[in-house]
Scaffold this active site. Structure first.
Site, PDB file in Angstrom:
ATOM      1  N   LYS A  35       0.846  -1.207   0.000  1.00 21.30           N
ATOM      2  CA  LYS A  35       0.000   0.000   0.000  1.00 21.30           C
ATOM      3  C   LYS A  35       0.878   1.252   0.000  1.00 21.30           C
ATOM      4  CE  LYS A  35      -0.440  -0.244   5.017  1.00 21.30           C
ATOM      5  NZ  LYS A  35      -1.303  -0.702   6.126  1.00 21.30           N
ATOM      6  N   ARG A 130     -11.084   0.309  14.417  1.00 16.92           N
ATOM      7  CA  ARG A 130     -11.176   1.115  13.196  1.00 16.92           C
ATOM      8  C   ARG A 130     -12.242   0.463  12.319  1.00 16.92           C
ATOM      9  NH1 ARG A 130      -5.013   1.939  11.137  1.00 16.92           N
ATOM     10  NH2 ARG A 130      -5.522  -0.190  10.504  1.00 16.92           N
ATOM     11  N   TYR A 252      17.868  28.684  11.154  1.00 22.36           N
ATOM     12  CA  TYR A 252      16.689  29.376  11.692  1.00 22.36           C
ATOM     13  C   TYR A 252      16.539  29.146  13.186  1.00 22.36           C
ATOM     14  CZ  TYR A 252      14.895  30.107   6.945  1.00 22.36           C
ATOM     15  OH  TYR A 252      14.725  30.498   5.651  1.00 22.36           O
ATOM     16  N   MET A 300      13.792  24.230   4.621  1.00 22.77           N
ATOM     17  CA  MET A 300      13.017  23.642   3.518  1.00 22.77           C
ATOM     18  C   MET A 300      13.902  22.863   2.545  1.00 22.77           C
ATOM     19  SD  MET A 300      10.518  25.479   0.747  1.00 22.77           S
ATOM     20  CE  MET A 300       9.188  25.904   1.838  1.00 22.77           C
TER      21      MET A 300
END
Ligand SMILES: *Cc1c(COP(=O)(O)O)cnc(C)c1O
Length: 370
Positions: A35, A130, A252, A300
């Protein structure tokens, strides 16, 4: 010139890991779970490694059709079954086995226009909560399914909630009690149960993550002795080097401040490539074959690494983000996730190459048969 980032897929590793799964669950047949586009590896890329599987299990109808079109003649299982009548028609046309987890799906199958019965896996909700019929409703659901003329073989299936941390008996006992007088092949085990719960192996097992060399627990140490091989290597290169003085920071948020003079390598890989932004300072990474660590915040398109252990490293040095040496779980765990998520989330912009499947050597065959 493209950025120096790349993923390499190793079908040999998947073939090897599939043999480990088979050896681990000897006597059971194997649904190879592919999957999410083979956990991010690409179904078409790894298909050649699945020859020893007995069936292929996945979720998306289009992936099922792709597997059929690749030439797979054995069973293909839709793990969530069908969603509407059009799905049923596709399932019939491509001889798909469908999970049935509720009466809506039974009704869809009952309305199917087919003379060739559809095989199903009747799913029990044994505690995951589920999908599936509760244990006390299971037998009646099986009787209803058996009465549907368009339904063929009925397999009995459930899924474990915490096979990775040891406890499955609570679900297994419910499953066994509710199915004791029902005929049909059983399928219960995910990767964790394949490795660690022989009591649950039964007729068919459903390993996913171990086929790709990742740990069902999310921790590399738990599969150290299993002998799995990484099916994906994620690499890049150093594109910049900074030499920082004490008290200078990198990246950052200025989250990492150096204490002693330090060479920092800037790697062409960031969260937009699928590397987790949550990877903290200390996450392992390899530069020129030497293990070192990520420092500062992942941005990023770049991340930064400590070059202290590899003083010869420079622009152009190769970086393994994860793969054979740095296990994907070693990156996932400090980042608060599991290898599954990282493997599935490599970004489309990362170019992919594929090793060719080498002929299996006699030693390989013998080592897995032993
Ligand atoms: C994903 C999935 C599996 C495989 O799980 P792994 O932990 O990757 O081995 C097996 N069965 C079902 C129903 C699944 O959804």
């Amino acid at each position: 010139m493209p950025r120096p980032i790349a993923v390499r897929i190793h079908p040999d590793a998947i073939r090897h890991n599939l043999q480990i799964a088979k050896r681990s669950a000897q006597g059971a047949r194997v649904w190879a779970v592919v999957k999410a586009n083979a956990y991010g590896h690409g179904i078409e890329r790894i298909y050649c490694a699945l020859a020893a599987a007995d069936g292929i299990a996945l979720l998306d109808l289009d992936e099922a059709v792709r597997v059929r079109e690749l030439g797979w003649t054995g069973p293909i299982l839709l793990l969530e079954g069908v969603f509407d009548a059009a799905d049923v028609a596709t399932a019939v046309a491509h001889r798909l086995t469908v999970t049935v987890h509720g009466d809506d799906q039974l009704a869809l199958l009952a309305a199917a226009n087919t003379t060739r019965p559809i095989d199903i896996q009747l799913k029990m909700n044994s505690g995951m909560n589920r999908l599936g019929y509760r244990p006390d409703a299971y037998r009646a659901a099986w009787e209803r399914a058996r009465a549907v003329p368009t339904i063929g073989e009925i397999g009995l299936m459930t899924h474990f909630a915490n096979a990775d941390d040891g406890a499955i008996d609570w679900q297994l006992d419910r499953f066994d009690a509710a199915t004791q007088d029902i005929p049909g092949e059983r399928s219960l085990s995910n990767s964790a149960a394949v490795l660690w719960h022989p009591r649950a192996h039964r007729d068919w097992v459903r390993p996913g993550t171990i086929l790709y060399g990742a740990s069902p627990t999310g921790a590399a140490r738990h599969i150290e002795s299993v002998g799995l091989r990484a099916a994906m290597t994620f690499t890049s290169r150093i594109i910049g080097v900074q030499t920082l003085a004490p008290q200078e920071t990198v990246g950052y948020g200025r989250t990492y401040e150096v204490e002693q003079p330090m060479r920092i390598g800037v790697v062409a890989c960031g969260y937009a490539d699928g590397y987790p932004r949550h990877a903290p300072t200390g996450t392992p990474i390899m530069v020129d074959g030497v293990r070192t660590r990520v420092v500062g915040r992942v941005s990023m398109d770049m991340l930064t690494v400590d070059l202290t252990p590899c003083p010869a490293a420079n622009i152009g040095s190769t970086v393994e983000l994860w793969g054979e040496h740095i296990k994907v779980d070693e990156v996932a765990e400090p980042s608060g996730t599991i290898g599954y998520e990282l493997l599935c989330a490599v970004a489309r912009r990362v170019p992919v190459t594929i090793d060719t499947l080498t002929p299996q050597t006699r030693e390989e065959r013998e080592s897995v048969a032993a």
